[in-house]
Design a protein around this motif. Structure first.
Motif, PDB file in Angstrom:
ATOM      1  N   SER A   1       0.812  -1.220   0.000  1.00 31.15           N
ATOM      2  CA  SER A   1       0.000   0.000   0.000  1.00 31.15           C
ATOM      3  C   SER A   1       0.846   1.271   0.000  1.00 31.15           C
ATOM      4  CB  SER A   1      -0.957   0.015   1.206  1.00 31.15           C
ATOM      5  OG  SER A   1      -0.247   0.302   2.404  1.00 31.15           O
ATOM      6  N   GLN A   2       2.087   1.161   0.453  1.00 33.67           N
ATOM      7  CA  GLN A   2       2.985   2.316   0.517  1.00 33.67           C
ATOM      8  C   GLN A   2       3.990   2.342  -0.640  1.00 33.67           C
ATOM      9  OE1 GLN A   2       2.458   4.681   3.051  1.00 33.67           O
ATOM     10  NE2 GLN A   2       0.669   3.343   3.238  1.00 33.67           N
ATOM     11  N   GLY A   3       3.912   1.385  -1.544  1.00 36.19           N
ATOM     12  CA  GLY A   3       4.846   1.300  -2.662  1.00 36.19           C
ATOM     13  C   GLY A   3       6.226   0.799  -2.260  1.00 36.19           C
ATOM     14  N   LEU A   4       6.316   0.241  -1.073  1.00 38.21           N
ATOM     15  CA  LEU A   4       7.611  -0.240  -0.590  1.00 38.21           C
ATOM     16  C   LEU A   4       8.027  -1.547  -1.251  1.00 38.21           C
ATOM     17  CD1 LEU A   4       7.114   0.590   3.180  1.00 38.21           C
ATOM     18  CD2 LEU A   4       8.632   1.754   1.575  1.00 38.21           C
ATOM     19  N   ASP A   5       7.059  -2.319  -1.697  1.00 37.73           N
ATOM     20  CA  ASP A   5       7.381  -3.587  -2.341  1.00 37.73           C
ATOM     21  C   ASP A   5       8.195  -3.378  -3.613  1.00 37.73           C
ATOM     22  OD1 ASP A   5       5.033  -2.391  -3.372  1.00 37.73           O
ATOM     23  OD2 ASP A   5       4.338  -4.301  -4.186  1.00 37.73           O
ATOM     24  N   ALA A   6       7.882  -2.336  -4.365  1.00 35.24           N
ATOM     25  CA  ALA A   6       8.629  -2.040  -5.595  1.00 35.24           C
ATOM     26  C   ALA A   6      10.071  -1.658  -5.258  1.00 35.24           C
ATOM     27  CB  ALA A   6       7.951  -0.919  -6.370  1.00 35.24           C
ATOM     28  N   ARG A   7      10.245  -0.926  -4.175  1.00 36.53           N
ATOM     29  CA  ARG A   7      11.597  -0.530  -3.773  1.00 36.53           C
ATOM     30  C   ARG A   7      12.417  -1.753  -3.355  1.00 36.53           C
ATOM     31  NH1 ARG A   7      11.844   5.127  -3.358  1.00 36.53           N
ATOM     32  NH2 ARG A   7       9.799   6.077  -3.225  1.00 36.53           N
ATOM     33  N   LEU A   8      11.772  -2.704  -2.699  1.00 36.36           N
ATOM     34  CA  LEU A   8      12.476  -3.929  -2.320  1.00 36.36           C
ATOM     35  C   LEU A   8      12.852  -4.755  -3.551  1.00 36.36           C
ATOM     36  CD1 LEU A   8      10.583  -5.156   0.864  1.00 36.36           C
ATOM     37  CD2 LEU A   8      12.843  -4.113   0.735  1.00 36.36           C
ATOM     38  N   ARG A   9      11.905  -4.900  -4.478  1.00 36.11           N
ATOM     39  CA  ARG A   9      12.200  -5.662  -5.693  1.00 36.11           C
ATOM     40  C   ARG A   9      13.349  -5.028  -6.482  1.00 36.11           C
ATOM     41  NH1 ARG A   9       6.692  -6.677  -5.646  1.00 36.11           N
ATOM     42  NH2 ARG A   9       6.182  -4.860  -6.903  1.00 36.11           N
ATOM     43  N   ALA A  10      13.421  -3.693  -6.449  1.00 33.20           N
ATOM     44  CA  ALA A  10      14.488  -2.986  -7.156  1.00 33.20           C
ATOM     45  C   ALA A  10      15.781  -2.945  -6.336  1.00 33.20           C
ATOM     46  CB  ALA A  10      14.035  -1.560  -7.478  1.00 33.20           C
ATOM     47  N   ARG A  11      15.713  -3.482  -5.123  1.00 30.24           N
ATOM     48  CA  ARG A  11      16.852  -3.452  -4.192  1.00 30.24           C
ATOM     49  C   ARG A  11      17.316  -2.018  -3.925  1.00 30.24           C
ATOM     50  NH1 ARG A  11      19.868  -8.709  -6.696  1.00 30.24           N
ATOM     51  NH2 ARG A  11      18.117 -10.093  -6.350  1.00 30.24           N
ATOM     52  N   ASP A  12      16.328  -1.150  -3.849  1.00 28.92           N
ATOM     53  CA  ASP A  12      16.579   0.264  -3.532  1.00 28.92           C
ATOM     54  C   ASP A  12      16.520   0.409  -2.013  1.00 28.92           C
ATOM     55  OD1 ASP A  12      16.661   3.011  -3.246  1.00 28.92           O
ATOM     56  OD2 ASP A  12      14.735   3.377  -4.250  1.00 28.92           O
TER      57      ASP A  12
ATOM     58  N   LYS B   1      20.619   7.788  10.307  1.00 32.83           N
ATOM     59  CA  LYS B   1      21.241   7.818  11.639  1.00 32.83           C
ATOM     60  C   LYS B   1      21.493   6.416  12.181  1.00 32.83           C
ATOM     61  CE  LYS B   1      19.407  12.293  13.071  1.00 32.83           C
ATOM     62  NZ  LYS B   1      18.516  13.002  14.002  1.00 32.83           N
ATOM     63  N   ASN B   2      20.618   5.484  11.827  1.00 32.57           N
ATOM     64  CA  ASN B   2      20.767   4.101  12.276  1.00 32.57           C
ATOM     65  C   ASN B   2      21.222   3.179  11.148  1.00 32.57           C
ATOM     66  OD1 ASN B   2      19.968   4.291  15.091  1.00 32.57           O
ATOM     67  ND2 ASN B   2      17.972   4.883  14.276  1.00 32.57           N
ATOM     68  N   ALA B   3      21.604   3.770  10.029  1.00 36.41           N
ATOM     69  CA  ALA B   3      22.109   3.011   8.873  1.00 36.41           C
ATOM     70  C   ALA B   3      21.148   1.904   8.433  1.00 36.41           C
ATOM     71  CB  ALA B   3      23.493   2.447   9.170  1.00 36.41           C
ATOM     72  N   TYR B   4      19.845   2.209   8.416  1.00 35.33           N
ATOM     73  CA  TYR B   4      18.874   1.190   8.041  1.00 35.33           C
ATOM     74  C   TYR B   4      19.115   0.668   6.631  1.00 35.33           C
ATOM     75  CZ  TYR B   4      16.135   2.191  12.212  1.00 35.33           C
ATOM     76  OH  TYR B   4      15.727   2.329  13.504  1.00 35.33           O
ATOM     77  N   ASP B   5      19.489   1.524   5.715  1.00 36.96           N
ATOM     78  CA  ASP B   5      19.735   1.075   4.344  1.00 36.96           C
ATOM     79  C   ASP B   5      20.917   0.107   4.280  1.00 36.96           C
ATOM     80  OD1 ASP B   5      21.352   3.254   5.071  1.00 36.96           O
ATOM     81  OD2 ASP B   5      21.606   3.909   2.997  1.00 36.96           O
ATOM     82  N   VAL B   6      21.942   0.386   5.031  1.00 38.54           N
ATOM     83  CA  VAL B   6      23.116  -0.491   5.075  1.00 38.54           C
ATOM     84  C   VAL B   6      22.745  -1.834   5.701  1.00 38.54           C
ATOM     85  CG1 VAL B   6      25.442  -0.763   6.029  1.00 38.54           C
ATOM     86  CG2 VAL B   6      24.685   1.478   5.178  1.00 38.54           C
TER      87      VAL B   6
ATOM     88  N   PHE C   1      19.982  -8.658   3.256  1.00 39.83           N
ATOM     89  CA  PHE C   1      19.626  -9.263   1.965  1.00 39.83           C
ATOM     90  C   PHE C   1      20.769 -10.132   1.456  1.00 39.83           C
ATOM     91  CE2 PHE C   1      19.822  -9.295  -2.641  1.00 39.83           C
ATOM     92  CZ  PHE C   1      18.599  -9.874  -2.948  1.00 39.83           C
ATOM     93  N   GLU C   2      21.968  -9.623   1.502  1.00 40.29           N
ATOM     94  CA  GLU C   2      23.124 -10.384   1.024  1.00 40.29           C
ATOM     95  C   GLU C   2      23.340 -11.647   1.845  1.00 40.29           C
ATOM     96  OE1 GLU C   2      26.193  -7.422   1.058  1.00 40.29           O
ATOM     97  OE2 GLU C   2      25.532  -6.582  -0.853  1.00 40.29           O
ATOM     98  N   LYS C   3      23.138 -11.541   3.144  1.00 44.60           N
ATOM     99  CA  LYS C   3      23.319 -12.700   4.023  1.00 44.60           C
ATOM    100  C   LYS C   3      22.303 -13.798   3.712  1.00 44.60           C
ATOM    101  CE  LYS C   3      23.012 -14.049   8.884  1.00 44.60           C
ATOM    102  NZ  LYS C   3      22.742 -13.544  10.244  1.00 44.60           N
ATOM    103  N   PHE C   4      21.024 -13.428   3.620  1.00 46.89           N
ATOM    104  CA  PHE C   4      19.975 -14.430   3.474  1.00 46.89           C
ATOM    105  C   PHE C   4      19.725 -14.850   2.035  1.00 46.89           C
ATOM    106  CE2 PHE C   4      18.991 -12.641   7.671  1.00 46.89           C
ATOM    107  CZ  PHE C   4      19.055 -13.811   8.397  1.00 46.89           C
ATOM    108  N   SER C   5      20.177 -14.089   1.068  1.00 48.90           N
ATOM    109  CA  SER C   5      19.973 -14.484  -0.325  1.00 48.90           C
ATOM    110  C   SER C   5      21.061 -15.438  -0.798  1.00 48.90           C
ATOM    111  CB  SER C   5      19.914 -13.268  -1.240  1.00 48.90           C
ATOM    112  OG  SER C   5      21.146 -12.587  -1.250  1.00 48.90           O
ATOM    113  N   SER C   6      22.064 -15.658   0.023  1.00 48.08           N
ATOM    114  CA  SER C   6      23.146 -16.563  -0.346  1.00 48.08           C
ATOM    115  C   SER C   6      22.781 -18.024  -0.125  1.00 48.08           C
ATOM    116  CB  SER C   6      24.412 -16.222   0.443  1.00 48.08           C
ATOM    117  OG  SER C   6      24.194 -16.427   1.822  1.00 48.08           O
ATOM    118  N   GLY C   7      21.652 -18.294   0.463  1.00 51.79           N
ATOM    119  CA  GLY C   7      21.205 -19.672   0.713  1.00 51.79           C
ATOM    120  C   GLY C   7      20.381 -19.724   1.972  1.00 51.79           C
TER     121      GLY C   7
END
Length: 143
Positions: free
Chosen positions: A41-52, A67-72, A78-84
């Motif tokens: 509903s917030q358009g966040l799913d598209a940002r996740l699919r784009a890895r934005d 401030k809390n480095a949420y993007d990092v 994502f890198e940790k869990f997409s590896s297997g």
């Protein structure tokens, strides 16, 4: 699992904040479904699919996301869990199978405890379940 504020209950597909809390307290599935509806509903799913990760973090956490480095943190997760698949997810999947395969509460409890104690050995003989049963007495049992 993400968090949805009560004032966003409608965006998450619930009738009210109370309804959201009630349903989310019932199961992980309801929590996941509510979070997914909120993100869509917030358009966040598209940002996740784009890895934005920056765009997602800014929209979900607000302008001070950095401030809390949420993007990092999102990128790292994502890198940790997409590896297997992780060991914990294999254990959870095995526990789910136990719920379907077991015909009695005792069998289900033994199976559940066995997967928690040693998730990598799915079909070991019953004698390996004894330590798991001791572990199970200290924890809540499945219904």
């Amino acid at each position: 699992m993400g968090q949805v504020m009560g004032f966003n209950a409608d965006a998450a597909g619930f009738q009210s904040a109370r309804d959201m809390v009630t349903q989310m307290a019932e199961s992980e599935s309801a929590q996941l479904a509510g979070m997914a509806r909120f993100m869509a509903s917030q358009g966040l799913d598209a940002r996740l699919r784009a890895r934005d990760w920056t765009g997602f973090a800014r929209r979900y956490n607000g302008p001070s996301y950095w401030k809390n480095a949420y993007d990092v943190k999102l990128k790292s997760a994502f890198e940790k869990f997409s590896s297997g698949i992780s060991r914990d997810l294999r254990a959870r999947a095995a526990q789910g199978r136990c719920c379907f395969w077991a015909t009695t509460r005792a069998t289900r409890t033994a199976c559940w405890a066995r997967t928690r104690a040693a998730p990598s050995r799915r079909f070991a003989p019953m004698r390996t379940w004894r330590p798991a049963m001791r572990w199970m007495t200290r924890c809540s049992r499945p219904s």
